[in-house]
Design an enzyme around this catalytic site. Structure first.
Site, PDB file in Angstrom:
ATOM      1  N   ASP A 198       0.838  -1.201   0.000  1.00 20.29           N
ATOM      2  CA  ASP A 198       0.000   0.000   0.000  1.00 20.29           C
ATOM      3  C   ASP A 198       0.876   1.255   0.000  1.00 20.29           C
ATOM      4  O   ASP A 198       0.354   2.380  -0.048  1.00 20.29           O
ATOM      5  CB  ASP A 198      -1.020  -0.009   1.153  1.00 20.29           C
ATOM      6  CG  ASP A 198      -0.377   0.036   2.521  1.00 20.29           C
ATOM      7  OD1 ASP A 198       0.863  -0.064   2.607  1.00 20.29           O
ATOM      8  OD2 ASP A 198      -1.109   0.177   3.522  1.00 20.29           O
ATOM      9  N   GLU A 219       9.545  -3.961  10.272  1.00 21.36           N
ATOM     10  CA  GLU A 219       9.898  -2.659   9.693  1.00 21.36           C
ATOM     11  C   GLU A 219      10.422  -1.695  10.760  1.00 21.36           C
ATOM     12  O   GLU A 219       9.784  -1.471  11.792  1.00 21.36           O
ATOM     13  CB  GLU A 219       8.670  -2.044   8.996  1.00 21.36           C
ATOM     14  CG  GLU A 219       8.995  -0.659   8.407  1.00 21.36           C
ATOM     15  CD  GLU A 219       7.992  -0.153   7.395  1.00 21.36           C
ATOM     16  OE1 GLU A 219       7.073  -0.900   6.996  1.00 21.36           O
ATOM     17  OE2 GLU A 219       8.143   1.016   6.980  1.00 21.36           O
TER      18      GLU A 219
HETATM   19  O1  KIV Z   1       3.555  -1.107   1.606  1.00 22.66           O
HETATM   20  C1  KIV Z   1       4.721  -1.529   1.543  1.00 22.66           C
HETATM   21  O2  KIV Z   1       5.453  -1.313   0.577  1.00 22.66           O
HETATM   22  C2  KIV Z   1       5.218  -2.285   2.688  1.00 22.66           C
HETATM   23  C3  KIV Z   1       6.684  -2.564   2.730  1.00 22.66           C
HETATM   24  C4  KIV Z   1       7.368  -1.375   3.260  1.00 22.66           C
HETATM   25  C5  KIV Z   1       7.001  -3.781   3.506  1.00 22.66           C
HETATM   26  O3  KIV Z   1       4.474  -2.631   3.547  1.00 22.66           O
END
Ligand code: KIV
Length: 298
Positions: A53, A191
């Site tokens: 997202d 993260e």
């Molecule tokens: O939305 C995204 O790209 C993510 C990554 C940062 C893992 O959740």
């Protein structure tokens, strides 16, 4: 001598990811939001493609991921699924698609598999999401967890801030990882958490951890592709390494195109379609003459 055929690459699955961890092999994951990028990532034999997202920030230009809708996600997931054949495909469940009720979460998770060609889904959150994850997994849909800096909680955190820096917060993350594994997750994204905490989590759970800003001790790594390519120039988190400067390269190419069009050097003969002389003459003979000083458009 006949050429050795390149072996067909096998589709990556949730079980082959787990086997990689057991063999001590590192998992690679990148984000994609369109057909061309998915094709290139797949050809580079990256294990997992996440339609994140993060789409909202790096493609749609929002300040956060919160405005992203199910329709936005499904549209981009379909494009990615058309480009990628071997990577494991993960659709990111957008804000409010899984928080309201378990039934809604299962239905929305199912749409990623049924309507957009994804293999699995990802959702953010720790212990508070365990029952939801269990219900989605029970429906036969594999779930990737995501703890630490979970961007959908940006306002709760007071910004995009590293998590798990105190002993208490780190312990809670370690417990959350175990709870998500027990709830049925096949993998967990970690993260923006301290490297030592990520390493402890990776040692304690059997499913692969995939880190972004979580140090080298994770079982795999993920980056947002627009960050890696230098395509998103609004800000660069500390944990990003830019492997290219495509924003600069785009600016250069657009300026060169404009200069060539204005300077009449593009299109050149090699970019131009010509017409057979006899056909051209026949066309000219068939046209009525243009009245003096009056263009045909008038
Ligand atoms: O939305 C995204 O790209 C993510 C990554 C940062 C893992 O959740």
């Amino acid at each position: 001598m006949s050429a050795t055929p390149t072996p067909e690459r096998k589709k990556v699955t949730t079980t082959s990811l787990r086997a990689k961890k057991e063999r001590g092999e590192i998992v690679t994951m990148l984000t994609a939001y369109d057909y061309a990028t998915a094709l290139a990532i797949d050809r580079a034999s990256i294990d997992v493609i996440l339609v994140g997202d993060s789409l909202g920030m790096v493609v749609l230009g929002y300040d956060t991921t919160l405005p992203v809708t199910m329709d936005d996600m499904l549209h981009h997931c379909r494009a990615v699924a058309r480009g990628a054949k071997t990577a494991l495909l993960v659709g990111d469940m957008p804000f409010m698609s899984y928080q309201v009720s378990t039934a809604e979460a299962v239905r929305n998770a199912g749409r990623f598999l049924q309507e957009s060609g994804m293999d699995t889904v990802k959702l953010e959150g720790g212990r508070e999401m365990a029952a939801t994850i269990e219900a989605i997994v029970t429906a036969g849909i594999p779930v990737m967890g995501h703890i630490g800096l979970t961007p959908q909680s940006v306002h709760k955190f007071g910004g995009f801030k590293t998590q798990g820096r105190t002993a208490r917060a780190a312990k809670r993350l370690i417990e959350d990882a175990q709870i998500l594994q027990d709830a049925g997750c096949y993998s967990i994204v970690l993260e923006s958490i301290p490297d030592r905490v990520a390493e402890v989590i990776s040692e304690r759970i059997a499913i692969p951890t995939i880190g972004i800003g979580a140090g080298p001790g994770c079982d795999g790594q993920v980056l947002v592709t627009h960050d890696l390519l230098g395509l998103f120039d609004r800000f660069t988190p500390k944990f990003v390494k830019k492997y290219a400067n495509l924003h600069g390269e785009m600016a250069r190419a657009f300026a060169e195109y404009k200069a060539e069009v204005l300077g009449h050097s593009f299109p050149a003969p090699e970019h131009t379609v010509t017409m057979d002389d006899a056909e051209w003459k026949e066309l000219l003979n068939s046209l009525s003459p243009v009245a003096d000083g009056v263009s045909q458009a008038e």
